[in-house]
Motif scaffolding. Structure first.
Motif, short mmCIF file in Angstrom:
data_model
loop_
_atom_site.label_atom_id
_atom_site.label_comp_id
_atom_site.label_asym_id
_atom_site.label_seq_id
_atom_site.Cartn_x
_atom_site.Cartn_y
_atom_site.Cartn_z
N ARG A 50 160.50 94.62 -1.32
CA ARG A 50 159.40 94.04 -0.58
C ARG A 50 158.20 95.02 -0.53
NH1 ARG A 50 161.79 90.12 3.95
NH2 ARG A 50 159.56 89.88 4.34
N GLY A 51 157.98 95.68 -1.66
CA GLY A 51 156.79 96.51 -1.76
C GLY A 51 156.91 97.90 -1.15
N LEU A 52 157.98 98.15 -0.38
CA LEU A 52 158.12 99.48 0.22
C LEU A 52 159.12 100.28 -0.60
CD1 LEU A 52 158.36 98.71 4.04
CD2 LEU A 52 156.33 99.12 2.65
N VAL A 72 162.02 92.15 9.74
CA VAL A 72 161.70 92.95 8.57
C VAL A 72 160.21 92.93 8.27
CG1 VAL A 72 162.15 93.27 6.12
CG2 VAL A 72 163.96 92.45 7.61
N ASP A 73 159.57 91.80 8.58
CA ASP A 73 158.15 91.66 8.28
C ASP A 73 157.31 92.75 8.93
OD1 ASP A 73 157.86 88.01 8.11
OD2 ASP A 73 158.46 89.53 6.65
N THR A 74 157.84 93.31 10.03
CA THR A 74 157.02 94.30 10.75
C THR A 74 157.31 95.72 10.28
OG1 THR A 74 158.69 94.53 12.46
CG2 THR A 74 156.98 92.86 12.81
N TRP A 75 158.27 95.89 9.41
CA TRP A 75 158.59 97.25 8.97
C TRP A 75 157.48 97.83 8.13
CZ3 TRP A 75 164.41 97.00 7.19
CH2 TRP A 75 165.20 96.74 8.32
N THR A 76 157.23 99.13 8.34
CA THR A 76 156.19 99.78 7.54
C THR A 76 156.79 100.95 6.79
OG1 THR A 76 155.64 101.14 9.44
CG2 THR A 76 154.29 99.18 9.07
N ALA A 77 156.03 101.39 5.79
CA ALA A 77 156.52 102.45 4.92
C ALA A 77 156.78 103.71 5.69
CB ALA A 77 155.49 102.71 3.82
N PHE A 111 152.66 92.06 -1.93
CA PHE A 111 153.13 93.08 -0.97
C PHE A 111 152.14 94.23 -0.99
CE2 PHE A 111 157.19 91.27 -0.05
CZ PHE A 111 157.57 90.60 -1.20
N ARG A 124 155.88 92.85 4.90
CA ARG A 124 155.58 91.41 4.95
C ARG A 124 155.16 90.89 3.58
NH1 ARG A 124 154.33 88.36 9.36
NH2 ARG A 124 154.21 90.27 10.59
N GLN A 175 162.88 88.39 -11.40
CA GLN A 175 161.54 88.12 -10.91
C GLN A 175 160.54 88.96 -11.69
OE1 GLN A 175 161.63 88.74 -6.65
NE2 GLN A 175 162.55 86.73 -6.29
N SER A 180 162.03 100.00 -5.05
CA SER A 180 161.35 99.43 -3.89
C SER A 180 161.93 98.06 -3.57
CB SER A 180 159.84 99.32 -4.15
OG SER A 180 159.59 98.25 -5.05
N GLY A 240 166.22 86.75 -1.05
CA GLY A 240 165.25 86.09 -1.90
C GLY A 240 164.21 87.02 -2.50
N HIS A 241 164.20 88.28 -2.07
CA HIS A 241 163.23 89.23 -2.64
C HIS A 241 163.96 90.25 -3.49
CE1 HIS A 241 159.93 87.66 -0.29
NE2 HIS A 241 160.69 87.71 0.79
N ALA A 242 163.45 90.44 -4.70
CA ALA A 242 164.15 91.32 -5.63
C ALA A 242 163.81 92.78 -5.40
CB ALA A 242 163.79 90.94 -7.06
N HIS A 302 152.45 98.92 2.32
CA HIS A 302 152.54 99.64 3.60
C HIS A 302 153.43 98.90 4.58
CE1 HIS A 302 149.40 102.23 2.20
NE2 HIS A 302 148.66 101.17 1.91
N TYR A 311 164.61 103.92 4.06
CA TYR A 311 163.80 102.75 3.74
C TYR A 311 163.01 102.41 4.98
CZ TYR A 311 162.31 98.09 2.50
OH TYR A 311 161.54 96.99 2.23
#
Lengths: 396, 373
Positions: free
Chosen positions: A137-139, A367-372, B7, B13, B58, A135, A71-73, B10, A222
């Motif tokens: 989910r922002g990472l 996945v929510d806890t993954w960091t860059a 997002f 989430r 998106q 990227s 669901g996230h592009a 970092h 990633y």
């Protein structure tokens, strides 16, 4: 209206330690891409090619934004002007190579050797650029493969290439035939050497391909994930064998077409019958190679690579061979020819969708806890266009 | 205002957030890490890289600090953008309506047609005129050196015969120069040329070719084939001189380069081996045109020098009737073959030369005869 913000939907009911399967959806359609593609193409023609990097940026952004994993592009961050600079550098290098070809054979050979030697650097740079600009989910993703690895992966393919350039510069007759030999006599030794070198080149190419795939996948980063995949030239040998079987199966069809188009219209004129027959038959084989063989190769390779690919918390599953990519290529070719190329954007989207939606990602962990991960060097856009030049695949 | 995902760049989430335009700034409100307090970020609207309203996908808005705002529903996002009067570029406008796409198709078709018909030939012509003669001569010399190194050997044709052919052709061109024939359009002097003789491998067949700069090369097999027809030898030399005069060598190089670039843009960057097919077919078509031009030039030169096209007609007859070893077959077999021959679209389509039957007809046409009785 309430002042609090809506909370995101809670994750599906799975135990936190269990594996979650992420599906991939491609939301773009041919109709949507056509409007972008026609606009891009018009601008490229109007600007005599200068618009290419901007068009490419838009294309990548659209394809990324339509590839939804869970669901996230994906997102493409490449900016237009750095891309244009990379494009300009690549165009300049190409110009130098072509110009050197006009000057003399020696200069052309030296330039070719120089470019071949620099190729692994360009390739690595292109991979770094493409992945760093992507990227999820922002990472940002990244590419961590080193220069040594790039050369190690490229050498099996580059060596025969360099050998060919050197040989053509020195000239086989100089090596093999004596000065007094008649021009028609090709010494048998020469023939055997040619065949042997072709076989050797093929084996090296397959070996190099396996190495390149390993290098490419092992370098992708990633968050804290890094991939490992196990593949060898044996797989590609088997793949080649299967593709040869497909071509063999197409032979009867080619012969029938050759008879119908070649022999029948030219009874009494064996030369023309032969020529037309051969052309028609070869045409059928060429089309088979470009559609069915290509589809089979891509599907089997994608499945094999992804199914074997894993990281600390990721597994991949690809079921592309269960769909008929070869038939899709064939349909695409037919429609593209009928529409004189206008179908191309529809074809590209259809292939993209089929390839992406055959893949699922299995995540062990949250996945929510993954960091860059550590930020790497961004790479240069020149390599991005090097891939364009030779069709080398630097995409995910 | 609009609900979006946020997002932070970092951590992977996804956070719920809300966008609002206040004055000239974008306001991003989201739940803070602790859960309850609202965190707000402000960014000047003009400094942000707003996503283009492309069809589907998106909407992703990257922020200067490395974070990102995502609009999951493109339609909702676009409606919000319109409602707050954020400008939509003309490019995005062009991509959002089918009428513009149709217009673009029509424009491209028009451009392709006019480019193929006038644009490309004009560009090539201008470029060809600007190539200095000296450079062409160098290419020709390098080319001949390469050929000599790889395939060609010194000719076995007697020196006396070579000299005879050279002087016969010099006489022909001298006579033609005096008539100032319009069709030849020679500048003050006739084009410079040099005739070379070489022995080539049998698979090359009876052949003659021209190199940039004016070197005309005849193979021994060709001399052998047409030894009984000296007019044919002169005719072939005239044909090759036509290639030199029109600078077909340089021309075809430029055409091929420009064509392949144009096709590459149209077909895109992942076309594979089939991408070479349109380039090859078009290049072959141009090559056939060039051969017809050289044939016309040869006929003009022959007639200006008092000869006719019969020699070349005989040459093409013999050329189309060679056996597997490129040696001439008996005349009886050739006549039978000529009767049965029907034009083959497939092989002509990929061939770089027009059909032999077409060329034979050209050189035997009523207007192609010698002026002498």
């Amino acid at each position: 209206m309430s002042a609090s913000l809506p909370t995101p939907a809670p994750p599906p009911d799975t135990p936190p330690q269990g594996a979650r399967v992420l599906s991939i959806r491609f939301t773009g359609s041919g109709r949507g891409y056509f409007r972008i593609w026609i606009f891009n193409t018009l601008l490229i023609f109007l600007t005599l090619g200068l618009y290419w990097p901007f068009a490419k940026a838009r294309r990548l952004r659209w394809f990324h934004a339509n590839t939804l994993i869970d669901g996230h592009a994906l997102a493409f961050h490449g900016e237009s002007w750095p891309l244009f600079r990379g494009f300009a550098v690549m165009a300049a290098l190409t110009g130098v190579y072509l110009a050197s070809g006009l000057m003399s054979a020696t200069v052309a050979s030296i330039t070719a050797l120089g470019l071949a030697a620099a190729w692994p650097l360009l390739w690595r740079s292109g991979l770094r650029f493409r992945l760093a600009q992507t990227s999820w989910r922002g990472l940002r993703l990244g590419f961590a493969g080193d220069v040594k690895g790039a050369y190690a992966a490229s050498t099996p393919v580059l060596l025969p290439l360099i050998a060919m350039v050197l040989l053509s510069a020195l000239g086989p007759p100089a090596l093999w035939s004596g000065h007094d030999a008649a021009p028609d006599e090709a010494p048998e030794a020469f023939g055997v050497a040619t065949t042997a070198s072709l076989v050797l080149t093929l084996i090296l190419a397959l070996w190099g391909l396996a190495r390149s795939r390993r290098y490419h996948l092992a370098g992708i980063r990633y968050a804290a994930q890094s991939l490992a995949v196990d593949i060898g030239p044996g797989f590609y040998l088997m793949l080649m064998g299967q593709c040869a079987l497909i071509l063999l199966a197409a032979l009867p069809v080619a012969l029938i077409v050759a008879l119908v188009l070649g022999v029948l219209p030219h009874e009494g004129d064996p030369d023309a019958a032969m020529t037309d027959g051969v052309i028609a038959g070869l045409g059928v084989m060429l089309v088979t190679a470009a559609t069915l063989v290509r589809g089979w190769w891509t599907a089997l390779e994608q499945d094999r690579l992804l199914n074997a690919c894993r990281s600390a918390e990721l597994r991949f599953h690809s079921r592309l061979t269960h769909r008929s990519l070869g038939a899709l290529h064939a349909r695409n070719l037919m429609w593209t020819l009928l529409t004189m190329g206008l179908y191309r954007p529809f074809a590209v989207v259809a292939v993209s969708r089929m390839r992406w939606e055959a893949v699922t990602v299995e995540v062990h962990g949250d996945v929510d806890t993954w960091t860059a991960g550590a930020a790497g060097q961004p790479g240069s856009a020149t390599g991005e266009f090097g891939g364009d030049l030779l069709g080398q695949d630097i995409s995910l | 205002m609009i609900d979006v995902l946020y997002f932070d760049g970092h951590c992977a989430r996804a956070h719920a957030a809300r966008l609002r335009i206040v004055g000239h700034e974008l306001l991003i409100e989201r739940e803070g890490p602790t859960g309850s307090a609202l965190q707000a970020h402000r960014h000047p609207v003009a400094a942000l890289r707003w996503p283009e309203p492309l069809p589907q996908g998106q909407r992703q808005l990257p922020l200067p600090d490395g974070s990102m705002v995502v609009g999951v529903d493109a339609a909702v996002w676009d409606r919000w953008i319109r409602s707050v009067n954020l400008p939509i570029g003309w490019m995005a406008h062009g991509m959002s309506h089918w009428r513009y796409a149709t217009l673009a198709v029509a424009l491209i078709a028009l451009m392709a047609l006019s480019l193929g018909r006038w644009g490309l030939p004009w560009v090539v012509e201008e470029a060809v005129q600007r190539v200095p003669d000296r450079l062409e001569a160098e290419w020709g010399a390098t080319g001949l050196a390469e050929l000599d190194r790889r395939w060609l050997r010194p000719s076995l044709v007697p020196e006396a015969q070579q000299q005879q052919i050279r002087s016969a052709f010099d006489d022909l061109t001298a006579r033609a120069a005096q008539t100032r024939d319009e069709r030849l359009s020679w500048r003050p002097v006739r084009p410079a040329y040099r005739i070379e003789f070489r022995s080539a491998p049998a698979r090359f067949g009876p052949n003659a070719f021209a190199l940039p700069g004016g070197t005309l090369v005849l193979t021994d097999a060709f001399i052998e084939l047409m030894a009984d027809h000296p007019e044919a030898i002169l005719g072939v030399l005239a044909h090759e001189l036509g290639h030199v005069h029109h600078r077909h060598g340089v021309r075809s190089l430029l055409q091929a380069a420009l064509l392949s670039m144009a096709y590459a843009i149209w077909i895109g960057d992942q076309a594979g081996v089939l991408a070479t097919v349109p380039t090859y077919l078009t290049t072959a078509a141009y090559s056939r045109e060039a051969e017809r031009e050289a044939d016309a030039y040869a006929l003009a030169l022959l007639q200006a020098g008092g000869l006719g096209g019969e020699g070349l007609a005989v040459f093409f007859e013999r050329l189309s009737c060679l056996d597997a070893h490129n040696r001439p077959r008996p005349a009886v077999e050739c006549h039978a073959k000529a009767r049965a021959e029907r034009p083959s679209l497939l092989s002509i389509g990929i061939s770089s030369h027009p059909a032999s039957s077409e060329r034979i007809r050209f050189f035997r046409a009523p207007g192609a005869q010698s002026a002498r009785p």
